[in-house]
Design an enzyme around this catalytic site. Sequence first.
Site, PDB file in Angstrom:
ATOM      1  N   ASP A   1       0.868  -1.176   0.000  1.00 38.13           N
ATOM      2  CA  ASP A   1       0.000   0.000   0.000  1.00 38.13           C
ATOM      3  C   ASP A   1       0.910   1.233   0.000  1.00 38.13           C
ATOM      4  O   ASP A   1       2.142   1.126  -0.158  1.00 38.13           O
ATOM      5  CB  ASP A   1      -1.004  -0.031   1.168  1.00 38.13           C
ATOM      6  CG  ASP A   1      -0.377   0.297   2.529  1.00 38.13           C
ATOM      7  OD1 ASP A   1       0.869   0.423   2.614  1.00 38.13           O
ATOM      8  OD2 ASP A   1      -1.133   0.431   3.501  1.00 38.13           O
TER       9      ASP A   1
ATOM     10  N   HIS B   1      11.065 -22.926   9.549  1.00 36.18           N
ATOM     11  CA  HIS B   1      10.019 -23.575  10.347  1.00 36.18           C
ATOM     12  C   HIS B   1       8.634 -23.494   9.709  1.00 36.18           C
ATOM     13  O   HIS B   1       7.860 -24.441   9.814  1.00 36.18           O
ATOM     14  CB  HIS B   1       9.946 -22.938  11.739  1.00 36.18           C
ATOM     15  CG  HIS B   1      11.111 -23.281  12.618  1.00 36.18           C
ATOM     16  ND1 HIS B   1      11.044 -23.246  13.989  1.00 36.18           N
ATOM     17  CD2 HIS B   1      12.375 -23.660  12.317  1.00 36.18           C
ATOM     18  CE1 HIS B   1      12.217 -23.598  14.516  1.00 36.18           C
ATOM     19  NE2 HIS B   1      13.054 -23.835  13.510  1.00 36.18           N
TER      20      HIS B   1
ATOM     21  N   CYS C   1       3.131  -2.892   4.053  1.00 35.94           N
ATOM     22  CA  CYS C   1       2.278  -1.743   4.370  1.00 35.94           C
ATOM     23  C   CYS C   1       3.025  -0.927   5.426  1.00 35.94           C
ATOM     24  O   CYS C   1       4.238  -1.099   5.586  1.00 35.94           O
ATOM     25  CB  CYS C   1       0.875  -2.166   4.799  1.00 35.94           C
ATOM     26  SG  CYS C   1       0.774  -3.088   6.348  1.00 35.94           S
TER      27      CYS C   1
ATOM     28  N   HIS D   1       9.331 -29.924  10.103  1.00 35.00           N
ATOM     29  CA  HIS D   1       8.204 -29.078  10.510  1.00 35.00           C
ATOM     30  C   HIS D   1       6.960 -29.291   9.648  1.00 35.00           C
ATOM     31  O   HIS D   1       5.937 -28.648   9.883  1.00 35.00           O
ATOM     32  CB  HIS D   1       8.601 -27.602  10.460  1.00 35.00           C
ATOM     33  CG  HIS D   1       9.623 -27.226  11.489  1.00 35.00           C
ATOM     34  ND1 HIS D   1       9.286 -27.044  12.814  1.00 35.00           N
ATOM     35  CD2 HIS D   1      10.960 -27.025  11.402  1.00 35.00           C
ATOM     36  CE1 HIS D   1      10.376 -26.735  13.500  1.00 35.00           C
ATOM     37  NE2 HIS D   1      11.406 -26.715  12.666  1.00 35.00           N
TER      38      HIS D   1
ATOM     39  N   THR E   1       3.027  -0.999   8.718  1.00 30.17           N
ATOM     40  CA  THR E   1       3.601  -1.856   9.765  1.00 30.17           C
ATOM     41  C   THR E   1       3.838  -3.286   9.308  1.00 30.17           C
ATOM     42  O   THR E   1       4.496  -4.056  10.022  1.00 30.17           O
ATOM     43  CB  THR E   1       2.619  -1.939  10.951  1.00 30.17           C
ATOM     44  OG1 THR E   1       1.368  -2.460  10.458  1.00 30.17           O
ATOM     45  CG2 THR E   1       2.403  -0.569  11.586  1.00 30.17           C
TER      46      THR E   1
HETATM   47  C1  RB5 Z   1      -2.164   2.931   6.297  1.00 32.49           C
HETATM   48  O1  RB5 Z   1      -2.213   4.203   6.838  1.00 32.49           O
HETATM   49  C2  RB5 Z   1      -1.737   1.918   7.356  1.00 32.49           C
HETATM   50  O2  RB5 Z   1      -2.800   1.677   8.217  1.00 32.49           O
HETATM   51  C3  RB5 Z   1      -1.275   0.646   6.693  1.00 32.49           C
HETATM   52  O3  RB5 Z   1      -0.182   0.924   5.876  1.00 32.49           O
HETATM   53  C4  RB5 Z   1      -0.816  -0.458   7.630  1.00 32.49           C
HETATM   54  O4  RB5 Z   1       0.131  -0.001   8.550  1.00 32.49           O
HETATM   55  C5  RB5 Z   1      -1.880  -1.240   8.245  1.00 32.49           C
HETATM   56  O5  RB5 Z   1      -1.651  -2.257   8.932  1.00 32.49           O
END
Ligand code: RB5
Length: 146
Positions: A8, A98, A65, A132, A67
């Site tokens: 994203d 694993h 994305c 595994h 995180t």
């Molecule tokens: C987008 O702002 C953010 O929520 C997305 O990139 C991600 O971190 C979601 O898990």
Amino acid sequence: MRIAIGSDHGGYELKEYIKSYLATKSVDVVDFGTTSNDPVDYPDYGKKIGLAVTEEDFDFGIVICGTGIGISISANKVKGVRAALVYDEFTARLAKEHNNANIIALGGRTTSNEEAIKILDAYMNATFELRHQKRLNKINEIEENE
Ligand code: RB5
């Protein structure tokens, strides 16, 4: 080797960096987007890479994305996907050894470009340990019983 990659907007810059790194290696990378920093929805890209890896001829996928959390959750909804959110070389290596992860997830806002390359190399240099497999079979059984 063929790799599917997608992100994203929160993972866009890291995706582009990883692509430039992989361009120096003899791998075929197919980019499923996104193509800019403009906001998009991470489930769309988790799904795209999940379907690409399970239905097309890719060795593995990379999803990114902000995180790595949302896009890994999304990719894991596709049957046959084992997407692992990896955040250092250790988790990247074990994701392969694993879990035989067929997708690795990274966070563009949590992992630096340099660390991402170390993580990617650790995953790519690792080998699944067959001992595994019985646990992966149990994961498959969960899907079959849905
Ligand atoms: C987008 O702002 C953010 O929520 C997305 O990139 C991600 O971190 C979601 O898990």
